[in-house]
Design a protein around this motif. Structure first.
Motif, PDB file in Angstrom:
ATOM      1  N   GLN A   1       0.828  -1.214   0.000  1.00 37.17           N
ATOM      2  CA  GLN A   1       0.000   0.000   0.000  1.00 37.17           C
ATOM      3  C   GLN A   1       0.865   1.268   0.000  1.00 37.17           C
ATOM      4  O   GLN A   1       0.517   2.269  -0.633  1.00 37.17           O
ATOM      5  CB  GLN A   1      -0.918  -0.003   1.231  1.00 37.17           C
ATOM      6  CG  GLN A   1      -2.070  -0.994   1.129  1.00 37.17           C
ATOM      7  CD  GLN A   1      -2.897  -1.053   2.409  1.00 37.17           C
ATOM      8  OE1 GLN A   1      -2.338  -1.156   3.495  1.00 37.17           O
ATOM      9  NE2 GLN A   1      -4.206  -1.000   2.267  1.00 37.17           N
ATOM     10  N   ASP A   2       1.996   1.209   0.703  1.00 37.15           N
ATOM     11  CA  ASP A   2       2.906   2.363   0.724  1.00 37.15           C
ATOM     12  C   ASP A   2       3.548   2.592  -0.634  1.00 37.15           C
ATOM     13  O   ASP A   2       3.822   3.741  -1.038  1.00 37.15           O
ATOM     14  CB  ASP A   2       3.990   2.169   1.784  1.00 37.15           C
ATOM     15  CG  ASP A   2       3.424   2.253   3.197  1.00 37.15           C
ATOM     16  OD1 ASP A   2       2.324   2.828   3.359  1.00 37.15           O
ATOM     17  OD2 ASP A   2       4.060   1.725   4.129  1.00 37.15           O
ATOM     18  N   GLN A   3       3.830   1.496  -1.346  1.00 39.52           N
ATOM     19  CA  GLN A   3       4.497   1.609  -2.642  1.00 39.52           C
ATOM     20  C   GLN A   3       3.542   1.991  -3.759  1.00 39.52           C
ATOM     21  O   GLN A   3       3.973   2.364  -4.851  1.00 39.52           O
ATOM     22  CB  GLN A   3       5.192   0.281  -2.976  1.00 39.52           C
ATOM     23  CG  GLN A   3       6.373  -0.027  -2.055  1.00 39.52           C
ATOM     24  CD  GLN A   3       6.913  -1.433  -2.280  1.00 39.52           C
ATOM     25  OE1 GLN A   3       6.424  -2.162  -3.145  1.00 39.52           O
ATOM     26  NE2 GLN A   3       7.956  -1.794  -1.523  1.00 39.52           N
ATOM     27  N   LEU A   4       2.229   1.855  -3.473  1.00 40.74           N
ATOM     28  CA  LEU A   4       1.233   2.186  -4.502  1.00 40.74           C
ATOM     29  C   LEU A   4       0.266   3.235  -3.938  1.00 40.74           C
ATOM     30  O   LEU A   4      -0.919   2.977  -3.701  1.00 40.74           O
ATOM     31  CB  LEU A   4       0.454   0.930  -4.922  1.00 40.74           C
ATOM     32  CG  LEU A   4       1.280  -0.214  -5.519  1.00 40.74           C
ATOM     33  CD1 LEU A   4       0.416  -1.450  -5.725  1.00 40.74           C
ATOM     34  CD2 LEU A   4       1.896   0.229  -6.853  1.00 40.74           C
ATOM     35  N   PRO A   5       0.787   4.434  -3.726  1.00 39.38           N
ATOM     36  CA  PRO A   5      -0.059   5.455  -3.087  1.00 39.38           C
ATOM     37  C   PRO A   5      -1.147   6.007  -3.995  1.00 39.38           C
ATOM     38  O   PRO A   5      -2.164   6.523  -3.516  1.00 39.38           O
ATOM     39  CB  PRO A   5       0.949   6.543  -2.707  1.00 39.38           C
ATOM     40  CG  PRO A   5       2.048   6.401  -3.722  1.00 39.38           C
ATOM     41  CD  PRO A   5       2.151   4.948  -4.033  1.00 39.38           C
ATOM     42  N   ASN A   6      -0.932   5.926  -5.284  1.00 40.85           N
ATOM     43  CA  ASN A   6      -1.863   6.570  -6.205  1.00 40.85           C
ATOM     44  C   ASN A   6      -2.673   5.572  -7.027  1.00 40.85           C
ATOM     45  O   ASN A   6      -3.002   5.828  -8.181  1.00 40.85           O
ATOM     46  CB  ASN A   6      -1.095   7.506  -7.150  1.00 40.85           C
ATOM     47  CG  ASN A   6      -0.366   8.604  -6.377  1.00 40.85           C
ATOM     48  OD1 ASN A   6      -0.930   9.187  -5.448  1.00 40.85           O
ATOM     49  ND2 ASN A   6       0.875   8.879  -6.776  1.00 40.85           N
ATOM     50  N   VAL A   7      -2.979   4.419  -6.440  1.00 45.51           N
ATOM     51  CA  VAL A   7      -3.750   3.413  -7.173  1.00 45.51           C
ATOM     52  C   VAL A   7      -5.197   3.852  -7.273  1.00 45.51           C
ATOM     53  O   VAL A   7      -5.671   4.728  -6.517  1.00 45.51           O
ATOM     54  CB  VAL A   7      -3.680   2.041  -6.463  1.00 45.51           C
ATOM     55  CG1 VAL A   7      -2.257   1.520  -6.457  1.00 45.51           C
ATOM     56  CG2 VAL A   7      -4.234   2.139  -5.052  1.00 45.51           C
ATOM     57  N   ALA A   8      -5.888   3.278  -8.223  1.00 46.16           N
ATOM     58  CA  ALA A   8      -7.302   3.595  -8.404  1.00 46.16           C
ATOM     59  C   ALA A   8      -8.092   3.211  -7.156  1.00 46.16           C
ATOM     60  O   ALA A   8      -7.753   2.254  -6.463  1.00 46.16           O
ATOM     61  CB  ALA A   8      -7.835   2.834  -9.624  1.00 46.16           C
ATOM     62  N   PRO A   9      -9.161   3.960  -6.874  1.00 47.24           N
ATOM     63  CA  PRO A   9      -9.960   3.673  -5.672  1.00 47.24           C
ATOM     64  C   PRO A   9     -10.426   2.217  -5.556  1.00 47.24           C
ATOM     65  O   PRO A   9     -10.392   1.652  -4.448  1.00 47.24           O
ATOM     66  CB  PRO A   9     -11.137   4.643  -5.804  1.00 47.24           C
ATOM     67  CG  PRO A   9     -10.571   5.793  -6.567  1.00 47.24           C
ATOM     68  CD  PRO A   9      -9.619   5.187  -7.561  1.00 47.24           C
ATOM     69  N   PRO A  10     -10.861   1.562  -6.635  1.00 51.70           N
ATOM     70  CA  PRO A  10     -11.278   0.157  -6.478  1.00 51.70           C
ATOM     71  C   PRO A  10     -10.139  -0.742  -5.978  1.00 51.70           C
ATOM     72  O   PRO A  10     -10.354  -1.634  -5.153  1.00 51.70           O
ATOM     73  CB  PRO A  10     -11.734  -0.227  -7.893  1.00 51.70           C
ATOM     74  CG  PRO A  10     -12.134   1.056  -8.521  1.00 51.70           C
ATOM     75  CD  PRO A  10     -11.166   2.066  -8.000  1.00 51.70           C
TER      76      PRO A  10
END
Length: 366
Positions: free
Chosen positions: A190-199
């Motif tokens: 989650q820290d490495q993917l801070p800007n993932v899509a809301p779903p």
């Protein structure tokens, strides 16, 4: 035939019938006069004792066949139940004494002594006895079987507790650590993917929550198998923890009173008492329909006493005696294995009380 001859014929017939009655039974029967001397004896009694009737007639039967206890110690006439019958005219039944044969061997007997009363006075006694060697042997075998079953139960309980400890440790150490690792990896992801899509973010949060729930389930399962508090802190903290956990889980109000600081019990005894306590609480949930449980733990007369009382519907005598009440049997066996006891009492509508007592170990003064 005159009346006198007819009366004599009737008397002789009665005497013959009495003799036939005495000889037709398998029980030993003999009569005594006021001094304890043999007045008659049937064939069954003579055969069991190894004497001929003539060898016993007019003889002191206590001195001949009842002179010693099973261990060979002299059995005083003043303590003999048969002579008590001669003294006070009251019948008695005894099944824990022996008779002695002519050859010097003894055998266990069950006998009943009946007074002979004439004109309001005790004039003698009649003794009826059985050789109960086979019964005593069967009782001894049954007792030995019960002891073996109890030892087997103790061994099975010990093995089951050892398996519970092993499984709880494996679940806590192996599965718990693996799930903790998964939780950390998800956090890093989650820290490495801070800007993932809301779903995607929502899915990661859902997975993280599922892992958290699974970790809690693993801890609960491991604790149910073997509470860590029991091994690390002892019985009293374990009772306190189990009471709090039970109240939180069921909503049943629990009032706990502990009147000692520590309990001098072995690990085996502590485990047994704790498992009995768990089973009692389980029965409260399943059967009592109670809203309040009062729990007391204290020392009384060299024993640790646990008493649990609920305000439920009350256990019945039928339920106590029911063969399918395996939980009650299991609790009773756990207590007996440690030299303790357990009692169940209750009345319809007034709740049930369970009282467990286990002997405390004596502290060393070395």
């Amino acid at each position: 035939m005159t009346d006198k001859q007819r009366a004599e014929e009737i008397r002789q017939q009665l005497a013959k019938d009495r003799l036939l009655l005495l000889e037709s039974t398998g029980e030993g029967i003999y009569g005594l006069d006021r001094q304890g001397r043999c007045t008659f004896i049937n064939s069954a009694a003579s055969r069991m004792l190894g004497y001929s009737p003539d060898e016993l007639l007019c003889q002191d039967m206590h001195e001949r066949i009842h002179h010693s206890s099973p261990d060979g110690v002299t059995y005083r006439r003043t303590r003999c139940h048969i002579h008590e019958t001669l003294a006070d005219g009251k019948g008695r039944k005894v099944d824990d004494e022996v008779y002695w044969r002519k050859d010097g061997t003894s055998f266990p007997v069950e006998y009943s002594s009946f007074p002979v009363i004439e004109q309001g006075q005790v004039t003698g006694a009649v003794v009826v006895f059985l050789d109960i060697t086979d019964r005593k042997r069967a009782e001894q075998q049954l007792t030995a079987s019960h002891a073996q079953l109890r030892q087997l139960t103790a061994r099975l309980e010990s093995v089951r507790e050892e398996e519970r400890i092993l499984i709880a440790r494996e679940i806590h150490d192996e599965l718990g650590q693996a799930l903790t690792g998964v939780k950390l990896e998800l956090a890093l992801l989650q820290d490495q993917l801070p800007n993932v899509a809301p779903p995607v973010h929502n899915r990661l949060e859902s997975i993280s929550g599922l892992v958290d729930a699974t970790i809690q389930s693993v801890r609960r399962i491991a604790t149910d198998l073997r509470p860590i508090v029991l091994d690390q802190l002892g019985l009293i903290p374990a009772i306190e923890w189990q009471t709090h956990e039970f109240q939180s889980r069921t909503g049943i109000e629990c009032r706990l009173d502990i009147f000692l600081r520590s309990a001098c019990l072995s690990q085996t005894a502590s485990t047994a008492m704790f498992r009995i306590f768990q089973e009692i609480l389980t029965n409260v949930v399943r059967h009592a329909k109670a809203s309040v449980v009062n729990i007391t733990l204290q020392e009384q007369g060299g024993g640790l006493v646990l008493e649990v009382q609920d305000n439920g519907r009350g256990i019945t005598e039928t339920e106590l005696a029911a063969p399918q009440s395996l939980g009650l049997v299991g609790m009773r066996e756990r207590a007996l294995l440690l030299g303790g006891s357990i009692t169940f009492s209750g009345h319809a509508g007034s709740g049930t009380t369970v009282r467990v007592r286990i002997p405390l170990e004596q502290p060393s003064h070395e």
